[in-house]
Scaffold this active site. Sequence first.
Site, short mmCIF file in Angstrom:
data_model
loop_
_atom_site.label_atom_id
_atom_site.label_comp_id
_atom_site.label_asym_id
_atom_site.label_seq_id
_atom_site.Cartn_x
_atom_site.Cartn_y
_atom_site.Cartn_z
N GLN A 1 117.08 89.89 -38.12
CA GLN A 1 117.46 88.54 -38.73
C GLN A 1 118.54 87.78 -37.73
OE1 GLN A 1 118.26 88.65 -42.67
NE2 GLN A 1 118.55 86.34 -42.84
N PHE A 2 118.15 87.03 -36.93
CA PHE A 2 119.00 86.35 -35.82
C PHE A 2 120.03 85.46 -36.77
CE2 PHE A 2 115.64 83.22 -36.40
CZ PHE A 2 116.31 82.02 -36.28
N THR A 3 119.74 85.08 -37.94
CA THR A 3 120.49 84.10 -38.56
C THR A 3 121.84 84.61 -38.92
OG1 THR A 3 119.56 84.62 -40.89
CG2 THR A 3 118.77 82.54 -39.18
#
Length: 150
Positions: free
Chosen positions: A78-80
């Site tokens: 999850q890059f966010t």
Amino acid sequence: MKAVIQRVSKASVTIEEKKVASIQNGLLILLGIVDEDTLDDIKWLSNKIINLRIFGDEQDVMNKSLLDINEDVIVVSQFTLHANTKKGNRPSYIKAAKPDVAIPMYEAFVKQVEADLGKPVQTGQFGADMKVELLNDGPVTIIIDTKNKG
């Protein structure tokens, strides 16, 4: 490397209406990677997560780790997690590692957790549009950033 660890009664990952991962009790780990992350970060974070005493003992006190109870894990990239929200209302993801760095680190993290746990873990699919469903148990949610090992 940042991880959001959620103790779950159940969790699943669905991609294009196909369930690709599903567990009953255990941990859902959301993992964010930056360029500066190293193999040492992977080893430290895996060890920290599997030894976190966040599961109830016989007196329902959080005294047991994932190793103690032998439950399951799902790891989702999850890059966010590395969103910068200082300016304006649209988050910037510039700190998040690009796929050429993030994919091998994500895969190495999964392998490290499997080695430390002594069994396979389930995963989402890197870069896919995933639907993550969970029933947070407790609720227990822990955030760990390897840049704050202290």
